[in-house]
Design an enzyme around this catalytic site. Sequence first.
Site, mmCIF file in Angstrom:
data_model
loop_
_atom_site.group_PDB
_atom_site.id
_atom_site.type_symbol
_atom_site.label_atom_id
_atom_site.label_comp_id
_atom_site.label_asym_id
_atom_site.label_seq_id
_atom_site.Cartn_x
_atom_site.Cartn_y
_atom_site.Cartn_z
ATOM 1 N N THR A 1126 -20.451 8.195 21.350
ATOM 2 C CA THR A 1126 -21.906 8.329 21.514
ATOM 3 C C THR A 1126 -22.507 7.193 22.331
ATOM 4 O OG1 THR A 1126 -22.228 7.195 19.392
ATOM 5 C CG2 THR A 1126 -22.152 9.611 19.370
ATOM 6 N N CYS A 1127 -21.842 6.036 22.319
ATOM 7 C CA CYS A 1127 -22.420 4.929 23.082
ATOM 8 C C CYS A 1127 -22.350 5.187 24.573
ATOM 9 C CB CYS A 1127 -21.716 3.618 22.732
ATOM 10 S SG CYS A 1127 -19.921 3.684 22.902
ATOM 11 N N TYR A 1128 -21.425 6.060 25.001
ATOM 12 C CA TYR A 1128 -21.322 6.397 26.418
ATOM 13 C C TYR A 1128 -21.680 7.849 26.689
ATOM 14 C CZ TYR A 1128 -18.882 1.947 26.843
ATOM 15 O OH TYR A 1128 -18.579 0.618 26.811
#
Length: 1159
Positions: A1126-1128
């Site tokens: 989710t961070c990317y």
Amino acid sequence: MDDLNKHLVSLRGASTKEITRDALLERVSHERELRNFARRANSASLFIQRVWRRYNVTMRVALELQKEWSLSVHDASGPMKKTWISCYLLRPFLFFITHLSLRRHTVQYQDVNTMRSCFVILLENLNSTDLDINFCSLAIGTNEEQRMWSYQVKKLVSLCSFILLDYDNYSQGNSEVGAVTVLLMRLIITLADSRGWKCISDEKREDADIAVKDLIRFICSDKSGLYKSVGGYLTKLRASFSLQSVVQKDDRFLITASAINLVLRPFLVFSTNEKDSSPLDMQCAAEQYCLFILTVPWLVQRIPVVILRALRHESTLLPCFQTLLISNEKILMEYSRMDLFGVSYPKEMPCVGWALSNIISLVTESENGSIESSSFTDGVDIVGYVHVLNTLAERFLTEIENNRLVQKENHELSEDSRSSFGMYTYLAEATFGSLNYMDLLRPVCQQWHLSKLMVTVKSNGFINENDTFTSKSDLKHMKVLGLLDIVHCYSYMVRIYSALNLMLGPLPVLNMLSFTPGFLVSIWGEVEHALFPEVAQSSRDDLNHATEMYGNKSAGVSKRKQKQPSKDGAAKWVNVLQKVSRKSQTHADNFSDGIGGRTGDSQGNINLDDMWDVESLRCGLESISKEKSCLIHLFCATYAHLLLILDDIEFYEKQVPFSLEQQCKIASMLNTLVYNGLLHNTARKNKQILDAASRCLQMLYERDCRHRFCPPALWLSPARKSRPPIAMAARTHEVHSDDSLTFPCMGSFITVTPHVYPFEERVQMFREFIKMDKSSRRMTGELNAPGERSIAIVVRRGHLIEDGFQQLNYLGTRLKSSIHVSFVSECGLPEAGLDYGGLSKEFLTDISKAGFDPQYGLFCQTSTSERLLIPNTAARFQENGIQMIEFVGRIVGKALYEEILLDYSFSHVFVQKLLGRYCFLDELSTLDSELYRNLMYVKNYEGDVKELSLDFTVTEESFGKMHIVELRPGGKDTIVTKDNKLQYIHAMADYKLNRQILPLSNAFYRGLTDLISPSWLKLFNASEFNQLLSGGNHDIDVDDLQKNTRYTGGYSEGSRTVKLFWEVMAGFEPKERCMVLKFVTSCSRAPLLGFKHLQPTFTIHKVACDVPLWAAFGGQDVERLPSASTCYNTLKLPTYKRASTLRVKLLYATNSNAGFELS
């Protein structure tokens, strides 16, 4: 040779070194000036000697005359003839009194005794019936006797003026001055009334009246100075004096009564002799009365009640009204001159301000000097009264504005300069007894006052055609009273209260106007007639009908729903508006589609669009007349006040006071007016009107945002053709944002009327603001300063909020810089990986998730079905609770600043606080529906409210204990009754909507505005703010997502698995698509402007999975589940071969609520 030349003398008598021509001329000129100065000095000394000798001789003669006069009066015996009275009593008396007292501006002790003796003799003489003895008989004698009598009587009037002007100073050192003044006043009153002359027969009465009228003309003139002196005397009367008993007969009471008698004598003579062949000219007397009596501060409160009756009599008020209307320019100019040069006695307010308040006090009945009244004075000319009120109030407002401008231009306000309200605002607090200046205007704010004026309007006013004071051509100054005159009056009063009433502002006036039956509807009828000429004629009868019905709400509602306009122009409005007036929200939502989707009549579409843009207001207020401006100002101010207390049942169902069709027309008028007024920069000249219109527009817009009653095209209509480009508007707004706080300009319409831009364009503008801010920080070197390029923090997975709070909260605006995050696992070991922006996004997402978790205690969810977030009131009692909420506000601001979506929505009540906007009573239903239903039950309760046993308190629970909070001081002892139930309802709503969460809202606001400017937030309403924070609708555009997706790890747009993925996504339900999006990006909603604005870009990464050959022949697919980073914003998708497998695996992964561990 040179030595010889030194001693040579020229033939002209000068030495060989002669003076130059210029020096010679200068010396001659200087000598001439010296001679002239010597002559002038000698002449001046001779003049001074002459003046001194004359003064010295005059004083000696006056003293000798005084001695001789005293002896003569002492030795006189028997009745004194009129010639002796004139030649040997008054003539020397007036001479030595003038030189010994008047010219020296003092009253000596011996002068007091002398005056007493003289006045006693004169009063005794006037009681005689003998023509040879009575002094008044000289007034009908020979020409010489008449001139002598007139001269001496006028001198006595001047002496009276002299004593009254500084009576307090003269009476302090000598107690006999009061008695002497009473005698003098009695004497002049007797001389000014021929009916009291006992020596005059009926045959000579006409000649006596002529002499008296000549005396009264002198009294009326400024030569006598009597009105000015009486005004100066009255202004020094104390408040306690006016409250004395009616039977009080002390010197002060007698002097006051006599002074009022004298200044009213011309009015009395005029009213009793108006059919005389030579009537008295009242113009001069009325002007003097208006200048010096009506401008006495606290006039009504200073004068005993028994005397006030004369001031309130129609014979006094009517000439004053007529004079103020006919000679208003002259009198108002004199008022200004008196203020500027201080020629009158000191005042706290300008003369016109006191004249205004005194006329209101005189026209309205009150008892014992109080300001509580319930009717007009008997016989008062209400038509003239309203016109006079308008004249004085308009000038008073000009004085207030001029005072503010002068203060602003002359100096910057210091700490002791009473802020920007100006001198008059401060001095309005000055008191007289227990009253202040604003109390004098209170009768105008009472409902009976407006009701009587409206009755006068319906009766078409009254004009006395037989009035001899004005000629027929002057009757235009006493016009029939119309609704516009009342509108002008109350428009001025609203502005005066706004400027001078520090505590409540215009609330007293607006509260009365809002609850006067039919008044607001009548004003709107006039506004509609002025601004909508194409439909005014057809709807005018309907509006009059609605006005009559407004007093009976139940009848009014039922009949209003039945009526249908019949004319073509009105029918055109109804056809458009009926679509949005239905109760179904679906019909309202489809309204814009109904307009845009019509294909049968393209010309009709153009007309419908133009209809929302009021043609007469497209140039702002420049093309609006003064009458229309006052109408619009009063309507906007009153209706904005009424909207504060109208609930949704009254607004949408009962449709009181306006139908939804009329509400749409009102909204279109206000929208066009405010937008064009700000766009054309007319706010400096019409600030009050635009302020009132902006408030009213904002309240209607907020209602429409909660429960739509207007088509979306209405709000966009004014700027449909003329709105500036987004980038230009954003830059203009930022440049002028500070100035717009005082005077709105072109850039400020973005803040005041942002809704004229579509929501998508406002989001672009918001992004433009952030882009400009980043560029500004880069230019100032903030991004290049040491330590500013990146903020490195280390946080533990299980203590995100605590670690983030300790390391980030102190940064304030520095939090705009990028964050480098390192995570520590729950085992205490640093997690591997480099932060290229993805971990920062994960950190912001996770920390907001923890902060908004109701279990943490900072926020809770509303009791409604939406389960929206709102600060938990118990957070105030937690350790660092307020600071933690402020920190969460900074996190939200950081997410908005970095365009990171957070999948949370706040309560509309909370967002309204963040946007600085008013929360309607009906907003309570979104916060506590049960409490809202109970309050509505109380509001509509038809029985005795006391039966409900309510008081002005609310019970709160904190840590298991119950606390009682008073809604107002003394709330425990205040029982809710029928009279105060509305106060109770709004006090309870105010507590729940404002007071209870205010400290928490302010804390969150402080954190949020460290990164996001408040002016940026004002681009959006509450619903739009939640969309800005969490994304668009509860569905995604698969085609848009596909166009803006990046492929890595070996995938491409033509890969088989990728094609299967998009096929599966298109077949999902909207809720399932949103779950997939949340699985990948941590947010279930799409970016507002499309997926091209998603940061980082949505990515599908190939996860190679080899299937055994035998399994492939048996039809087996990949078993591995998809995972996400989710961070990317990356979906790690295995190489599935069948769509059915991909669908099942993807749904399983999304429903598992897991990410990395499935990889």
